[in-house]
Design a protein around this motif. Structure first.
Motif, PDB file in Angstrom:
ATOM      1  N   TYR A  36      37.845  40.098  42.188  1.00 45.64           N
ATOM      2  CA  TYR A  36      38.633  39.527  41.098  1.00 45.64           C
ATOM      3  C   TYR A  36      37.668  39.277  39.954  1.00 45.64           C
ATOM      4  O   TYR A  36      36.626  38.651  40.150  1.00 45.64           O
ATOM      5  N   VAL A  37      37.997  39.781  38.785  1.00 47.00           N
ATOM      6  CA  VAL A  37      37.129  39.590  37.627  1.00 47.00           C
ATOM      7  C   VAL A  37      37.861  38.763  36.595  1.00 47.00           C
ATOM      8  O   VAL A  37      38.937  39.139  36.127  1.00 47.00           O
ATOM      9  N   LYS A  38      37.271  37.638  36.259  1.00 51.43           N
ATOM     10  CA  LYS A  38      37.804  36.799  35.184  1.00 51.43           C
ATOM     11  C   LYS A  38      37.088  37.211  33.912  1.00 51.43           C
ATOM     12  O   LYS A  38      35.871  37.092  33.810  1.00 51.43           O
ATOM     13  N   ASP A  39      37.859  37.741  32.970  1.00 47.81           N
ATOM     14  CA  ASP A  39      37.288  38.162  31.687  1.00 47.81           C
ATOM     15  C   ASP A  39      36.641  36.952  31.026  1.00 47.81           C
ATOM     16  O   ASP A  39      37.254  35.896  30.906  1.00 47.81           O
ATOM     17  N   GLU A  40      35.398  37.119  30.605  1.00 46.22           N
ATOM     18  CA  GLU A  40      34.669  35.984  30.021  1.00 46.22           C
ATOM     19  C   GLU A  40      35.345  35.432  28.778  1.00 46.22           C
ATOM     20  O   GLU A  40      35.248  34.246  28.499  1.00 46.22           O
ATOM     21  N   LYS A  41      36.088  36.259  28.033  1.00 45.81           N
ATOM     22  CA  LYS A  41      36.812  35.746  26.865  1.00 45.81           C
ATOM     23  C   LYS A  41      37.921  34.802  27.312  1.00 45.81           C
ATOM     24  O   LYS A  41      38.092  33.731  26.766  1.00 45.81           O
ATOM     25  N   GLY A  42      38.675  35.195  28.326  1.00 47.52           N
ATOM     26  CA  GLY A  42      39.735  34.345  28.865  1.00 47.52           C
ATOM     27  C   GLY A  42      39.172  33.090  29.493  1.00 47.52           C
ATOM     28  O   GLY A  42      39.741  32.016  29.404  1.00 47.52           O
ATOM     29  N   PHE A  43      38.005  33.239  30.123  1.00 45.81           N
ATOM     30  CA  PHE A  43      37.367  32.092  30.757  1.00 45.81           C
ATOM     31  C   PHE A  43      36.966  31.065  29.708  1.00 45.81           C
ATOM     32  O   PHE A  43      37.210  29.887  29.859  1.00 45.81           O
ATOM     33  N   ALA A  44      36.388  31.529  28.618  1.00 43.33           N
ATOM     34  CA  ALA A  44      35.956  30.601  27.571  1.00 43.33           C
ATOM     35  C   ALA A  44      37.140  29.820  27.024  1.00 43.33           C
ATOM     36  O   ALA A  44      37.057  28.615  26.817  1.00 43.33           O
ATOM     37  N   SER A  45      38.274  30.478  26.801  1.00 43.93           N
ATOM     38  CA  SER A  45      39.432  29.766  26.254  1.00 43.93           C
ATOM     39  C   SER A  45      40.017  28.803  27.278  1.00 43.93           C
ATOM     40  O   SER A  45      40.489  27.737  26.923  1.00 43.93           O
ATOM     41  N   SER A  46      39.963  29.135  28.579  1.00 39.25           N
ATOM     42  CA  SER A  46      40.491  28.216  29.582  1.00 39.25           C
ATOM     43  C   SER A  46      39.594  26.992  29.714  1.00 39.25           C
ATOM     44  O   SER A  46      40.069  25.900  29.983  1.00 39.25           O
ATOM     45  N   VAL A  47      38.298  27.158  29.504  1.00 43.69           N
ATOM     46  CA  VAL A  47      37.383  26.012  29.531  1.00 43.69           C
ATOM     47  C   VAL A  47      37.702  25.072  28.379  1.00 43.69           C
ATOM     48  O   VAL A  47      37.799  23.863  28.549  1.00 43.69           O
ATOM     49  N   LEU A  48      37.916  25.638  27.183  1.00 43.07           N
ATOM     50  CA  LEU A  48      38.227  24.801  26.029  1.00 43.07           C
ATOM     51  C   LEU A  48      39.565  24.080  26.217  1.00 43.07           C
ATOM     52  O   LEU A  48      39.705  22.919  25.849  1.00 43.07           O
ATOM     53  N   ALA A  49      40.544  24.760  26.789  1.00 46.06           N
ATOM     54  CA  ALA A  49      41.860  24.156  26.990  1.00 46.06           C
ATOM     55  C   ALA A  49      41.796  23.008  27.986  1.00 46.06           C
ATOM     56  O   ALA A  49      42.587  22.075  27.911  1.00 46.06           O
ATOM     57  N   ASN A  50      40.864  23.032  28.899  1.00 45.99           N
ATOM     58  CA  ASN A  50      40.764  22.014  29.943  1.00 45.99           C
ATOM     59  C   ASN A  50      39.523  21.145  29.800  1.00 45.99           C
ATOM     60  O   ASN A  50      39.091  20.534  30.757  1.00 45.99           O
ATOM     61  N   LYS A 112      36.662  41.012  52.686  1.00 47.45           N
ATOM     62  CA  LYS A 112      35.744  40.143  51.965  1.00 47.45           C
ATOM     63  C   LYS A 112      36.295  39.981  50.558  1.00 47.45           C
ATOM     64  O   LYS A 112      36.943  40.884  50.031  1.00 47.45           O
ATOM     65  N   THR A 113      36.019  38.838  49.958  1.00 53.38           N
ATOM     66  CA  THR A 113      36.455  38.603  48.580  1.00 53.38           C
ATOM     67  C   THR A 113      35.238  38.328  47.721  1.00 53.38           C
ATOM     68  O   THR A 113      34.236  37.805  48.196  1.00 53.38           O
ATOM     69  N   HIS A 114      35.360  38.687  46.462  1.00 52.71           N
ATOM     70  CA  HIS A 114      34.247  38.469  45.547  1.00 52.71           C
ATOM     71  C   HIS A 114      34.789  38.141  44.165  1.00 52.71           C
ATOM     72  O   HIS A 114      35.710  38.805  43.693  1.00 52.71           O
ATOM     73  N   LEU A 115      34.225  37.139  43.545  1.00 58.07           N
ATOM     74  CA  LEU A 115      34.596  36.716  42.197  1.00 58.07           C
ATOM     75  C   LEU A 115      33.483  37.086  41.224  1.00 58.07           C
ATOM     76  O   LEU A 115      32.312  36.830  41.495  1.00 58.07           O
ATOM     77  N   LEU A 116      33.864  37.706  40.108  1.00 57.32           N
ATOM     78  CA  LEU A 116      32.925  38.030  39.036  1.00 57.32           C
ATOM     79  C   LEU A 116      33.483  37.492  37.730  1.00 57.32           C
ATOM     80  O   LEU A 116      34.699  37.389  37.565  1.00 57.32           O
ATOM     81  N   VAL A 117      32.611  37.178  36.802  1.00 56.33           N
ATOM     82  CA  VAL A 117      33.032  36.770  35.465  1.00 56.33           C
ATOM     83  C   VAL A 117      32.316  37.675  34.474  1.00 56.33           C
ATOM     84  O   VAL A 117      31.100  37.858  34.542  1.00 56.33           O
ATOM     85  N   GLY A 118      33.084  38.272  33.575  1.00 58.48           N
ATOM     86  CA  GLY A 118      32.514  39.161  32.574  1.00 58.48           C
ATOM     87  C   GLY A 118      33.538  40.173  32.120  1.00 58.48           C
ATOM     88  O   GLY A 118      34.740  39.992  32.297  1.00 58.48           O
ATOM     89  N   LYS A 119      33.060  41.256  31.555  1.00 59.90           N
ATOM     90  CA  LYS A 119      33.929  42.348  31.138  1.00 59.90           C
ATOM     91  C   LYS A 119      34.374  43.085  32.403  1.00 59.90           C
ATOM     92  O   LYS A 119      33.537  43.632  33.123  1.00 59.90           O
ATOM     93  N   PRO A 120      35.686  43.116  32.708  1.00 55.58           N
ATOM     94  CA  PRO A 120      36.142  43.651  33.994  1.00 55.58           C
ATOM     95  C   PRO A 120      35.615  45.030  34.359  1.00 55.58           C
ATOM     96  O   PRO A 120      35.069  45.204  35.461  1.00 55.58           O
ATOM     97  N   SER A 121      35.737  46.003  33.501  1.00 60.07           N
ATOM     98  CA  SER A 121      35.308  47.358  33.872  1.00 60.07           C
ATOM     99  C   SER A 121      33.807  47.408  34.167  1.00 60.07           C
ATOM    100  O   SER A 121      33.380  48.028  35.149  1.00 60.07           O
ATOM    101  N   THR A 122      33.017  46.766  33.358  1.00 58.41           N
ATOM    102  CA  THR A 122      31.565  46.764  33.544  1.00 58.41           C
ATOM    103  C   THR A 122      31.180  46.043  34.823  1.00 58.41           C
ATOM    104  O   THR A 122      30.368  46.543  35.614  1.00 58.41           O
ATOM    105  N   GLU A 123      31.755  44.862  35.045  1.00 65.36           N
ATOM    106  CA  GLU A 123      31.431  44.080  36.238  1.00 65.36           C
ATOM    107  C   GLU A 123      31.814  44.832  37.514  1.00 65.36           C
ATOM    108  O   GLU A 123      31.057  44.860  38.484  1.00 65.36           O
ATOM    109  N   ILE A 124      32.992  45.443  37.519  1.00 64.93           N
ATOM    110  CA  ILE A 124      33.456  46.183  38.693  1.00 64.93           C
ATOM    111  C   ILE A 124      32.537  47.363  38.987  1.00 64.93           C
ATOM    112  O   ILE A 124      32.116  47.568  40.129  1.00 64.93           O
TER     113      ILE A 124
END
Length: 170
Positions: A36-50, A112-124
């Motif tokens: 699962y890749v959380k796009d860093e742009k979306g992550f930044a906005s969710s941090v600000l919202a919370n 197995k599960t793995h979490l990444l944060v960044g640009k989805p295509s690049t991270e994958i």
């Protein structure tokens, strides 16, 4: 093709990709890893919202084994942190992995599960290469005409960037 990486975001197309991975894993006695890749742009906005809420998070790279019908589903880590620049909301990741667990329980599969944060295509693609994966399976997303002109889909980017075969499921 024993090492299969499935890009999973909880969408109906990623459900199809997971089901396809289960099929191939059974046929070839392979292993599945969900990423699962959380796009860093979306992550930044969710941090600000919370920002006023202290939500437990996990680091940007965390791995765990998911057994069908068991919880917790979020990747384990010894470095649980407060939400911040290097973490990711546990509830968001947990919801996505809960959706996958419905399919996995029905199919009696362990992954197995793995979490990444960044640009989805690049991270994958980077993760698949680092972990020596034999196949990446990803769901496709239909783009409208404007989206097709302005940007490529994540699955299209993965097909172009990956060093191993990629199966795009519709």
């Amino acid at each position: 093709m024993k090492q299969i990486l499935v890009c999973y975001d909880g969408s109906s197309n990623s459900d199809k990709a997971l089901k396809e991975a289960i099929y191939y894993a059974r046929k070839m006695n392979g292993e599945i890893e969900l990423v699962y890749v959380k796009d860093e742009k979306g992550f930044a906005s969710s941090v600000l919202a919370n920002e006023t809420h202290a939500i437990p998070t996990i680091p940007t790279h965390a791995t765990s084994t998911m057994y069908p019908g068991t919880l917790p589903l979020i990747p384990e880590s010894n470095n649980i942190e407060e939400e911040g620049e290097t973490g990711h909301s546990l509830s968001q990741v947990d919801n996505v992995f809960r959706e996958a667990n419905v399919i996995l329980t029905k199919e009696k599969m362990q992954v197995k599960t793995h979490l990444l944060v960044g640009k989805p295509s690049t991270e994958i693609c980077n993760y698949a290469e680092e972990q020596d994966k034999d196949l990446i399976i990803v769901g496709s997303r239909d783009l409208n005409a404007i989206e097709k002109i302005a940007m490529r889909s994540t699955s299209e980017k993965i097909v172009k960037e990956a060093t191993c075969p990629v199966l795009v499921v519709k």
